[in-house]
Design an enzyme around this catalytic site. Structure first.
Site, PDB file in Angstrom:
ATOM      1  N   LYS A 183     -22.938 -29.070  21.428  1.00 23.12           N
ATOM      2  CA  LYS A 183     -23.495 -29.565  20.170  1.00 23.12           C
ATOM      3  C   LYS A 183     -24.318 -30.819  20.490  1.00 23.12           C
ATOM      4  O   LYS A 183     -23.891 -31.936  20.271  1.00 23.12           O
ATOM      5  CB  LYS A 183     -22.369 -29.848  19.184  1.00 23.12           C
ATOM      6  N   ASP A 212     -23.107 -37.882  35.193  1.00 24.76           N
ATOM      7  CA  ASP A 212     -24.409 -38.136  35.806  1.00 24.76           C
ATOM      8  C   ASP A 212     -24.443 -39.438  36.592  1.00 24.76           C
ATOM      9  O   ASP A 212     -25.213 -39.570  37.547  1.00 24.76           O
ATOM     10  CB  ASP A 212     -25.499 -38.145  34.729  1.00 24.76           C
ATOM     11  N   SER A 259     -20.530 -33.106  20.700  1.00 27.99           N
ATOM     12  CA  SER A 259     -21.420 -34.191  20.290  1.00 27.99           C
ATOM     13  C   SER A 259     -21.120 -35.484  21.036  1.00 27.99           C
ATOM     14  O   SER A 259     -21.438 -35.614  22.210  1.00 27.99           O
ATOM     15  CB  SER A 259     -21.397 -34.360  18.768  1.00 27.99           C
TER      16      SER A 259
END
Length: 563
Positions: free
Chosen positions: A474, A460, A449
């Site tokens: 998750k 990224d 999460s």
């Protein structure tokens, strides 16, 4: 009022209740040191007999009513054989048994069910379905939720704790009741939440004939329905709601320990510094043999957690065994425990300025804690930072965004998308206060999460190197919804989150740049001390250091060539 945030991967009652106070099961691997070995995975060519053997062993656990063990066993097997329908069915059944045991082991839930009337319970059920209809990430399948509620009631009626509370339950009538529920589904199709309320009202009357009180029936239909929405939605008792809010704030009333259930009792995996348990002399590796006279051998973690619960200022009398010593009696006064999210901050290599810290969770205090540690490490000569998110189950969405914003100058950090447009949002970075130090982020299968939000943002934006193994996957946001007048609530998945590059993380996870395969050592039931792995034996940390040295030496050589 709705509170939206990301719940840890598995809400660990062992951790929350004992700190003290989870989820929903302790996180696999807690307290088990990792070693750098390759994980052996079965190949598609493995004989079907292997899976038949797994199912046979699982049935033995079920027959012994070891539902917690069965659930963990089936979940591990499902990771080896993803998509197997037989395993999925066993996981579903085991989850229902575990959830029933947790509810009826919770005094706050028993109190609610015992005191509300049938009509009050139906109002709570209707309120819950309204929130599901308005906020869940997917369109509810009302007929499926009604059927799962009926299954949950039958499972509960056969559970020993349920029958202790309702001794009038007629076990012989349960098979007839199951058929009556199937007939009712044919007579009363459930197409929306209004149909669902009517269906449950009628089903509760049918269940009364088997000795099940209507309020208990309605609550089981509610718990079963919400638990069937997805892997992370669920019903919350009043005590569980309080624990979640405590987790968000980063403080609890309790002892300040994290436990693991083993054969001889409760194994202390971790002791929070400066906690009541620490001050009383408890250490990782101790075994708690009894609590206030109740022997802990054979208890699961949740049952142990219930024993250790209590009001602030009350005393827990523990019989504790330390390996190599005789058992001793320890009295621990329950107090507020501040749970740090940053642990073990240090400089690993003073010459190269390589700093390290472990982040155990994402809570309201995380951003402030990290900022304080970063300045201390900076003053000690930090030039590189290794941030350890292994085993970090997540926490607050906002805390993950705040942490990523410390290292990423601009752009999207994470996006959320839900069925309701109010759940669609882009969280972006702000330039002021950004740290430029190069970073390495350690992740593993239990990084989930909020950990995945941070790791994906770093990856990224090209802001650092990810080392370890693929994260859990998750990739969803949960909201907490208190229900009117009852003190209970719901945990609902309201949105999925996407990385800055638009990749969905749910069920996919985040891949590291540098893969380091690790496997947990087998759990032991013997009186063995829990010892953390030394950093010079930690494969992930050593791989991170080698990568930093490689890049540092390359930069140094390039600088010399330019001169």
């Amino acid at each position: 009022m709705r509170r939206s945030f990301m719940i840890p991967l598995r809400f660990s009652l062992s951790f929350l209740t004992l700190i003290l106070a989870l989820g929903w099961g302790a996180t696999p691997g807690h307290g088990q040191p990792a070693s750098t070995v390759t994980i052996l995975r079965p190949t598609p060519a493995e004989p079907v007999l292997a899976l038949d053997g797994i199912l046979s062993r699982g049935h033995e656990l079920e027959a012994s009513h070891l539902w917690y063990d069965a659930l963990s066993y089936y979940e591990d097997a499902l990771r080896r054989y993803p998509g197997d329908e037989r395993l999925e069915q066993r996981v579903e059944l085991a989850k229902m048994h575990v959830d029933v045991a947790r509810r009826y082991g919770d005094a706050s839930f028993r109190q609610v069910v015992r005191t509300v009337s049938r009509d009050e319970a139906l109002r709570v059920y209707s309120d819950a379905l309204l929130k599901v209809d308005a906020h869940h990430v997917e369109d509810p399948r009302w007929d499926h939720l009604a059927r799962r509620g009926a299954e949950s009631l039958i499972v509960a009626a056969r559970d020993e704790q349920f029958r202790d509370m309702y001794p009038e339950v007629n076990l012989a009538a349960l098979s007839r009741l199951e058929q009556a529920f199937r007939d009712l589904s044919q007579q009363m199709p459930v197409r929306d939440r209004y149909d669902a309320v009517q269906y449950v009202s009628r089903a509760a009357e049918l269940a009364r004939q088997a000795g099940i009180p209507p309020s208990a029936s309605v609550f089981e239909f509610l718990c079963g329905a919400v638990g069937g929405l997805d892997d992370y939605s669920g019903f919350l008792t009043e005590a569980q709601l309080d624990e979640i809010y405590s987790q968000i704030e980063g403080n609890f009333v309790g002892l300040g320990i994290e436990l693991k259930a083993v054969q001889e009792g409760l194994l202390v995996v971790k002791v929070i510094p400066a906690s009541p348990a620490s001050q009383a002399g408890l250490r990782a590796g101790d075994h708690i043999l009894s609590v206030n006279g109740r022997v802990t051998a054979g208890l699961d973690v949740d049952e142990g957690a219930n024993l250790l619960q209590g009001n602030e200022g009350s005393t827990a009398r523990l019989v504790v065994a330390t390996p190599g010593s005789r058992p001793r009696t320890v009295r621990v006064v329950r107090k507020h425990v501040e749970v740090p999210s940053v642990e073990d901050a240090k400089i690993l290599d003073p010459q190269q300025g390589i700093a390290y810290f472990k982040l155990s969770g994402f809570q309201k205090t995380t951003s402030r804690e990290v900022n304080s540690v970063l300045w201390k490490l900076h003053d000690q000569g930090m030039k590189w930072l290794i941030m350890d998110l292994r085993g970090n189950p997540g926490g607050l969405l906002t805390a993950a965004v705040e942490l990523a914003d410390k290292f990423v100058q601009n752009g999207v950090l994470v996006s959320t998308q839900g069925r309701s447009r109010q759940e669609d949002f882009n969280y972006t970075a702000r330039r002021p206060g950004t740290w430029r130090v190069p970073i390495v982020v350690l992740i593993d299968h239990d990084s989930a999460s909020a950990s995945e939000i941070f790791a994906a943002a770093i990856r990224d934006h090209g802001r650092g190197i990810l080392v370890g193994s693929r994260s859990y996957g998750k990739g969803s946001v949960q909201g907490i919804f208190p229900l009117e007048r009852s003190g209970v609530g719901l945990r609902l998945t309201t949105a999925l989150f996407y990385s800055p590059s638009g990749q969905r993380i749910s069920k996919q996870g985040v891949d590291p740049h540098l893969v380091v395969r690790t496997a947990h050592k087998p759990a032991t039931d013997s009186f063995t001390a829990v010892s953390p792995v030394r950093m010079d034996q930690d494969g992930c940390i050593q791989s991170a250091l080698r990568e930093i040295y490689r890049r540092t030496s390359g930069t140094t050589a390039q600088a010399k060539a330019q001169n």
